[in-house]
Design a protein around this motif. Structure first.
Motif, PDB file in Angstrom:
ATOM      1  N   ARG A 395       0.843  -1.188   0.000  1.00 36.77           N
ATOM      2  CA  ARG A 395       0.000   0.000   0.000  1.00 36.77           C
ATOM      3  C   ARG A 395       0.882   1.244   0.000  1.00 36.77           C
ATOM      4  O   ARG A 395       1.236   1.772   1.043  1.00 36.77           O
ATOM      5  CB  ARG A 395      -0.910  -0.008   1.232  1.00 36.77           C
ATOM      6  CG  ARG A 395      -1.927   1.079   1.206  1.00 36.77           C
ATOM      7  CD  ARG A 395      -2.780   1.150   2.445  1.00 36.77           C
ATOM      8  NE  ARG A 395      -3.462   2.434   2.424  1.00 36.77           N
ATOM      9  CZ  ARG A 395      -2.961   3.551   2.912  1.00 36.77           C
ATOM     10  NH1 ARG A 395      -1.774   3.556   3.491  1.00 36.77           N
ATOM     11  NH2 ARG A 395      -3.631   4.683   2.830  1.00 36.77           N
ATOM     12  N   PRO A 396       1.272   1.721  -1.190  1.00 31.17           N
ATOM     13  CA  PRO A 396       2.147   2.899  -1.263  1.00 31.17           C
ATOM     14  C   PRO A 396       1.476   4.118  -0.617  1.00 31.17           C
ATOM     15  O   PRO A 396       0.254   4.227  -0.627  1.00 31.17           O
ATOM     16  CB  PRO A 396       2.318   3.127  -2.760  1.00 31.17           C
ATOM     17  CG  PRO A 396       1.850   1.885  -3.433  1.00 31.17           C
ATOM     18  CD  PRO A 396       0.858   1.253  -2.511  1.00 31.17           C
ATOM     19  N   LEU A 398       0.910   8.176  -0.505  1.00 27.37           N
ATOM     20  CA  LEU A 398       1.010   9.341  -1.384  1.00 27.37           C
ATOM     21  C   LEU A 398       1.736  10.471  -0.654  1.00 27.37           C
ATOM     22  O   LEU A 398       1.300  10.945   0.390  1.00 27.37           O
ATOM     23  CB  LEU A 398      -0.397   9.784  -1.799  1.00 27.37           C
ATOM     24  CG  LEU A 398      -0.447  10.893  -2.837  1.00 27.37           C
ATOM     25  CD1 LEU A 398       0.052  10.404  -4.188  1.00 27.37           C
ATOM     26  CD2 LEU A 398      -1.864  11.424  -2.959  1.00 27.37           C
ATOM     27  N   ASN A 400       2.306  13.736  -1.272  1.00 24.15           N
ATOM     28  CA  ASN A 400       1.614  15.008  -1.023  1.00 24.15           C
ATOM     29  C   ASN A 400       0.645  14.896   0.147  1.00 24.15           C
ATOM     30  O   ASN A 400       0.589  15.765   1.018  1.00 24.15           O
ATOM     31  CB  ASN A 400       0.816  15.427  -2.262  1.00 24.15           C
ATOM     32  CG  ASN A 400       1.682  16.109  -3.292  1.00 24.15           C
ATOM     33  OD1 ASN A 400       2.850  16.423  -3.023  1.00 24.15           O
ATOM     34  ND2 ASN A 400       1.128  16.318  -4.468  1.00 24.15           N
ATOM     35  N   PHE A 401      -0.120  13.841   0.143  1.00 24.68           N
ATOM     36  CA  PHE A 401      -1.135  13.660   1.181  1.00 24.68           C
ATOM     37  C   PHE A 401      -0.474  13.541   2.549  1.00 24.68           C
ATOM     38  O   PHE A 401      -0.915  14.134   3.531  1.00 24.68           O
ATOM     39  CB  PHE A 401      -1.971  12.418   0.860  1.00 24.68           C
ATOM     40  CG  PHE A 401      -3.198  12.265   1.710  1.00 24.68           C
ATOM     41  CD1 PHE A 401      -4.294  13.089   1.523  1.00 24.68           C
ATOM     42  CD2 PHE A 401      -3.266  11.289   2.699  1.00 24.68           C
ATOM     43  CE1 PHE A 401      -5.439  12.956   2.308  1.00 24.68           C
ATOM     44  CE2 PHE A 401      -4.398  11.146   3.495  1.00 24.68           C
ATOM     45  CZ  PHE A 401      -5.482  11.987   3.285  1.00 24.68           C
ATOM     46  N   ASN A 405      -0.687  16.406   5.661  1.00 24.14           N
ATOM     47  CA  ASN A 405      -1.166  16.055   6.998  1.00 24.14           C
ATOM     48  C   ASN A 405      -0.111  16.320   8.062  1.00 24.14           C
ATOM     49  O   ASN A 405      -0.434  16.762   9.169  1.00 24.14           O
ATOM     50  CB  ASN A 405      -1.603  14.588   7.040  1.00 24.14           C
ATOM     51  CG  ASN A 405      -3.054  14.412   6.609  1.00 24.14           C
ATOM     52  OD1 ASN A 405      -3.816  15.383   6.614  1.00 24.14           O
ATOM     53  ND2 ASN A 405      -3.416  13.205   6.234  1.00 24.14           N
ATOM     54  N   ARG A 408      -0.296  19.851   8.838  1.00 26.06           N
ATOM     55  CA  ARG A 408      -1.497  20.124   9.643  1.00 26.06           C
ATOM     56  C   ARG A 408      -1.242  19.819  11.112  1.00 26.06           C
ATOM     57  O   ARG A 408      -1.662  20.551  11.997  1.00 26.06           O
ATOM     58  CB  ARG A 408      -2.682  19.291   9.138  1.00 26.06           C
ATOM     59  CG  ARG A 408      -3.237  19.774   7.816  1.00 26.06           C
ATOM     60  CD  ARG A 408      -4.521  19.037   7.461  1.00 26.06           C
ATOM     61  NE  ARG A 408      -5.095  19.616   6.254  1.00 26.06           N
ATOM     62  CZ  ARG A 408      -5.009  19.077   5.039  1.00 26.06           C
ATOM     63  NH1 ARG A 408      -4.390  17.915   4.872  1.00 26.06           N
ATOM     64  NH2 ARG A 408      -5.536  19.690   3.996  1.00 26.06           N
ATOM     65  N   ASP A 570       0.849   6.308   6.302  1.00 20.53           N
ATOM     66  CA  ASP A 570       0.091   7.543   6.439  1.00 20.53           C
ATOM     67  C   ASP A 570       0.033   8.044   7.880  1.00 20.53           C
ATOM     68  O   ASP A 570       0.215   7.288   8.823  1.00 20.53           O
ATOM     69  CB  ASP A 570      -1.343   7.333   5.923  1.00 20.53           C
ATOM     70  CG  ASP A 570      -1.456   7.633   4.439  1.00 20.53           C
ATOM     71  OD1 ASP A 570      -0.987   8.703   4.031  1.00 20.53           O
ATOM     72  OD2 ASP A 570      -2.005   6.792   3.700  1.00 20.53           O
ATOM     73  N   TYR A 572      -2.353   9.618  10.713  1.00 22.21           N
ATOM     74  CA  TYR A 572      -3.777   9.732  11.015  1.00 22.21           C
ATOM     75  C   TYR A 572      -4.007  10.642  12.201  1.00 22.21           C
ATOM     76  O   TYR A 572      -3.174  10.754  13.082  1.00 22.21           O
ATOM     77  CB  TYR A 572      -4.379   8.352  11.286  1.00 22.21           C
ATOM     78  CG  TYR A 572      -4.301   7.486  10.060  1.00 22.21           C
ATOM     79  CD1 TYR A 572      -5.021   7.833   8.928  1.00 22.21           C
ATOM     80  CD2 TYR A 572      -3.489   6.369  10.036  1.00 22.21           C
ATOM     81  CE1 TYR A 572      -4.933   7.068   7.781  1.00 22.21           C
ATOM     82  CE2 TYR A 572      -3.405   5.596   8.886  1.00 22.21           C
ATOM     83  CZ  TYR A 572      -4.123   5.945   7.765  1.00 22.21           C
ATOM     84  OH  TYR A 572      -4.031   5.203   6.637  1.00 22.21           O
ATOM     85  N   PHE A 573      -5.133  11.261  12.179  1.00 21.12           N
ATOM     86  CA  PHE A 573      -5.534  12.072  13.318  1.00 21.12           C
ATOM     87  C   PHE A 573      -6.407  11.200  14.193  1.00 21.12           C
ATOM     88  O   PHE A 573      -6.954  10.206  13.739  1.00 21.12           O
ATOM     89  CB  PHE A 573      -6.295  13.300  12.835  1.00 21.12           C
ATOM     90  CG  PHE A 573      -5.464  14.158  11.935  1.00 21.12           C
ATOM     91  CD1 PHE A 573      -4.624  15.129  12.463  1.00 21.12           C
ATOM     92  CD2 PHE A 573      -5.480  13.971  10.552  1.00 21.12           C
ATOM     93  CE1 PHE A 573      -3.833  15.899  11.636  1.00 21.12           C
ATOM     94  CE2 PHE A 573      -4.693  14.751   9.724  1.00 21.12           C
ATOM     95  CZ  PHE A 573      -3.862  15.716  10.259  1.00 21.12           C
TER      96      PHE A 573
END
Lengths: 680, 258
Positions: A395-396, A398, A400-401, A405, A408, A570, A572-573
């Motif tokens: 599961r690469p 992303l 930018n995403f 975050n 943020r 990724d 996560y919040f």
């Protein structure tokens, strides 16, 4: 499309398996084919007869046949597995009333729809002359059937054209034959040619509008609206019935141009098969013959330019099973049965293969997935057993995403509030051809400049929000030239002037917070890169002579992200708590400060606040402690001063000074009543 | 369309005053926009079943936004009253537009990746609509796509059912209702039961072969499903927001509640 229950009942004549109740029918429609937008009980013009009318939302892919009771019945019968007896209109039934001397000559323009080879503007035109009829009032059953569906009864001849349209989906038109001069011509209008419509309005036509004309005048706008000249009136004795097919795009454009949308144009716009003109012509002829047993019918004139080819295609049993994902597969026999319920003939041509013979009225059936849908909805998707996906480890992430975050997280920690603002702005490099209004005519080329307005706006509410400064940021896309790119802008506006304040120094603090955060520490990102990709904007946003400045810094995100390493997983919040948003009041708020001396060290803040909340009433919006100091003078008892800011606001009115003053007095009185307390 | 859903007396809600007890020095906690929170929550749910995040440009070609998705040439969604168009054509002379949905991400991802893959693509979209409490000209969608061997409707049902339960709550009732979108067949609308009403939350279906071909994938070898959701409505449902305009107002009386 409105569907009458009484009308449905006429087709379901099998006593043993009659129609279920209205609720079941509604649910069957919704879950099997079309959403039901309303169900209404209707009192009809017939004594002791009521009706239930379903308002079904016909979807675009089935609109070409389901704007009709006939085919909706076909679908409902298939879903309920109750055979429907659709009426058969056998021309032999009126054979004795045929008079071959009654002739209509028709000439049809052979124009094709631009760019497409086999699409004629008028693929088929059928007409028939009928004599010995009268435009009398409709029989009660006909009147009732139309009125239940919101249609106005006019006279039996016009009503029958409408009734057969509602039944078959094929629009029909009746002309007074005595008012038609010479042949019927289906042709393009002359530029500026005038037609007076049935409702009396005059329409100036253009050369792109197809009309039905006699030798002199336009009699109707093809597929859209009839004209006054050959209107069926009380004097009418002879009629010409039109059952024709017009191209969908041509009708849509005409309908837009003349500004008329109606039951007829709606059906043509959604494509009707030219094959159906025959059914409708036979149906109306039979109905007229029943009401006027001495009527005479000419032979049908049929100009058929665009006969569609019959369609067939192959689909495999395995494909259908795989696509639905049936745990226990179904065989060819079962599929053939299901399709037969849908009036689709399927033939097993080999072990696994079915040849589908598409009924002439189903223009939507073209590929295997269309058959999957027919089979699936009859099996009922609610019964389909969900099948989990295979596990997926690759599961690469992303980039930018991930980094957006990460930023943020940093801004959240630095006390900034995230805003989302419009991308369509007053200025920019990329212009919208058809903007909503001039304030939103461009794609933004900056986020930062827009944030100045948000700083200014929010500054009015700092007391309400309990803030000393407005600190906001946005991450979004900006558009310059032909390139779009991600951008981050953050801005600060202080409510009061802060001594020695320097925004660039503040921005540098933020940069350092970014660099020292867990997402960026140890990467190639450094202060120089951040500084060189930043652009600063300053604006005076004070109102009423107050000198207040708003500052914004905008960062080219691409320049930052390109130096950063590929992330592994990724960010996560925390799953947000189920907060219920409270609509903020539109009324002005009032601010009052209060400070009180309380004996002892600074441990009484809660006690002070509780007196405030107790007396604050529902008008108290917030309480904020903004200053605390303890007086510890030799020879005097220790006392602490608490200064608080109270904000009052009502959800439904503007507060008066008096009522807030009264509340403050109550608070003061109670505080002063406590031993040793002293409101200053 | 959306109930205000605020009830006096609930914690921090309605009539009871919200007492901000923190002195300024402690008040450093920032706020995340509810759209960010919702996007991340959705991404997290889908990441647990192997979906990776994908993105695409907000300005698209007419081909990617319509043609490749099997939208007929004469379809009304291409009209000026529904869609914004850019004044200037693209580099190859093609018509350009701020995308009307996130579905073009499907096309771009297919063109640049070999299946199998699972993607989830949140992003901003644009429609030529006048703004009111329930309509915005700019809003957010999330697109999902799964391409593999033998992808079925039963897989689609599994994925969306588990999503709905995780996002709206384990008890949420859901239904899979036939619908129509040009780029899928069969097509569905997914409704959830929300306060005694059925509300549409998602469009979905099996990817049509024409769409796969436009993405350079052979539909004889592969199959797939796709789905799309309007995020604003989901945010509004989840938090009881009654006016979509709040989302893009930049007003902290709104944002700072989250």
């Amino acid at each position: 499309m409105l569907i009458s229950q009484n009308w449905l009942k006429k087709y379901f004549t099998d006593d043993a398996r009659s129609l279920p109740d209205a609720k079941t029918i509604e649910n069957t429609f919704t879950m099997g084919i079309f959403e039901v937008e309303g169900v209404e009980n209707v009192i009809t013009g017939m004594e002791n007869v009521s009706d239930t009318v379903y308002d079904i939302k016909v979807l675009p892919d089935r609109a070409h046949y389901c704007y009709s009771h006939r085919y909706v019945v076909q679908e409902l019968g298939a879903l309920l597995n109750i055979p429907a007896n659709l009426p058969v209109y056998d021309p032999a039934k009126i054979a004795s009333q045929i008079d071959s001397g009654l002739i209509v000559n028709v000439n049809v323009a052979e124009d094709k729809v631009v760019e497409e080879k086999n699409r004629f503007v008028c693929p088929r035109y059928m007409a028939r002359r009928v004599e010995g009829v009268e435009a009398i009032a409709s029989p009660l059953w006909l009147k009732t059937a139309l009125e239940a569906l919101g249609q106005k009864s006019i006279n039996v001849l016009v009503d029958l054209t409408n009734y057969i349209m509602l039944e078959t989906g094929q629009p029909l038109h009746a002309f007074d034959a005595d008012k038609v001069e010479g042949d019927i011509n289906v042709r393009y209008a002359k530029e500026g040619e005038i037609i007076v419509l049935l409702d009396g309005t005059e329409v100036a036509l253009t050369s792109h509008i197809l009309v039905i004309a006699d030798e002199k005048d336009a009699l109707a706008i093809a597929g859209v609206k009839g004209g006054k000249k050959a209107e069926v009136t009380a004097e009418t004795k002879r009629i010409i019935i039109e059952s024709a097919n017009f191209d969908s795009v041509s009708v849509r454009k005409t309908s837009q141009k003349v500004g008329i949308k109606n039951e007829s144009s709606k059906r043509y716009e959604n494509k009707v098969t030219p094959e159906r003109t025959q059914l409708a012509m036979n149906a109306i002829s039979e109905s007229i013959a029943t009401i006027f047993p001495s009527a005479k019918f000419g032979n049908i004139t049929d100009i058929y330019l665009g006969k569609p080819e019959t369609k067939r295609f192959d689909v495999s049993v395995k494909f259908i099973n795989d696509a639905i994902g049936l745990k226990e597969g179904i065989g060819a026999d079962k599929i053939i049965d299901i399709l037969l319920r849908c009036d689709i003939k399927a033939e097993a041509t080999s072990n696994d293969n079915l040849t589908i013979h598409v009924p002439e009225y189903r223009l939507d059936l073209e590929i295997g997935y269309d058959i999957v849908d027919e089979v699936g909805r009859i099996l009922n998707y609610m019964n389909l057993v969900p099948v989990p996906l295979q596990a997926e480890d690759n599961r690469p992430v992303l980039k930018n995403f991930y980094y957006m975050n990460a930023l943020r997280k940093v801004f959240q920690g630095a006390g900034f509030s995230e805003v989302y603002t419009h991308s369509l702005k007053e200025n920019g490099d990329v212009e919208i051809l058809n903007p909503l209004n001039i304030e939103r005519g461009f794609m933004r080329n900056t986020i930062g400049e827009g944030l100045i307005k948000n700083l200014e706006h929010n500054l009015r509410y700092v007391d309400l929000l309990g803030l000393d400064a407005v600190k906001i940021y946005e991450i979004g896309t900006i558009f310059g030239g032909k390139v779009e790119r991600p951008s981050l802008a953050f801005g600060i506006a202080n409510a009061k002037k802060v001594k020695g304040y320097n925004f660039e120094a503040e921005a540098e603090k933020v940069f350092n917070q970014i660099l020292s955060s867990e997402y960026f520490v140890g990467t190639s990102l450094d202060l120089n890169i951040l500084k060189s990709s930043a652009k600063f904007t300053e604006a005076n946003i004070g109102t009423g002579g107050v000198n207040v400045v708003g500052n914004v810094c905008e960062i080219e995100l691409q320049k930052i992200i390109e130096v950063l390493p590929d992330p592994k997983s990724d960010i996560y919040f925390e799953t947000p708590k189920l907060i219920k948003y409270k609509k903020y009041s539109q009324y002005p708020f009032m601010v009052r400060d209060i400070s009180v001396f309380v004996p002892g060290e600074a441990i009484q803040a809660e006690a002070v606040k509780s007196i405030i909340t107790k007396n604050g009433t529902e008008l108290l919006n917030s309480v904020r402690l903004f200053d605390v100091y303890t007086k510890n003078k030799e020879g005097e008892p220790v006392k602490t001063s608490y200064a608080l800011r109270l904000v009052f606001q009502s959800d439904d009115r503007t507060l008066t000074d008096d009522e807030v003053t009264q509340i403050m007095q109550n608070i003061t009185t109670e505080m002063n009543g406590v031993e040793g307390w002293e409101v200053r | 369309m959306i109930d205000a859903n605020t009830k006096a007396g609930e914690e921090g809600v309605g009539g009871a005053p919200v007492v901000v007890s923190a002195a300024p020095a402690e008040n450093t906690g920032g706020h995340l926009h509810p759209m960010t929170q919702t996007i991340n929550e959705i991404v997290k749910i889908f990441s647990e079943i192997g979906f990776q995040v994908a993105e695409g440009p907000e300005i698209e070609t007419e081909f990617n936004n319509f043609d490749a998705l099997n939208v007929p040439k004469d379809h009304t969604s291409r009209d000026m009253q529904d869609t914004f168009w850019l004044k200037d054509a693209g580099l190859a002379g093609e018509r350009m537009l701020p995308r009307t949905h996130t579905s073009p991400v499907q096309i771009r991802f297919m063109q640049s990746h070999q299946p199998p893959f699972r993607i989830i693509a949140p992003g901003k979209v644009f429609r030529n609509e006048s703004t009111d409490a329930t309509h915005e000209a700019e809003f957010f969608q999330v697109e999902g796509m799964y391409i593999d061997k033998n992808v079925s409707l039963a897989n689609l049902k599994f994925v969306l059912e588990s999503f709905v339960k995780k996002f709206f709550g384990e008890e949420t009732e859901m239904r899979f209702r036939p619908s129509y979108f040009p780029f899928v067949e069969p097509g569905f609308e997914i409704d959830i039961r929300w306060k005694d009403r059925w509300l549409e939350v998602c469009g979905a279906g099996l990817v049509r072969p024409e769409v796969m071909e436009a993405g350079g994938i052979d539909p004889k070898d592969w199959s797939g499903f796709a789905f799309g959701m309007g995020l604003d409505r989901m945010v509004m449902l989840k938090y009881g927001i009654d006016d979509i305009r709040n989302m893009y107002s930049g007003d902290l009386r709104f944002v700072n509640q989250f």
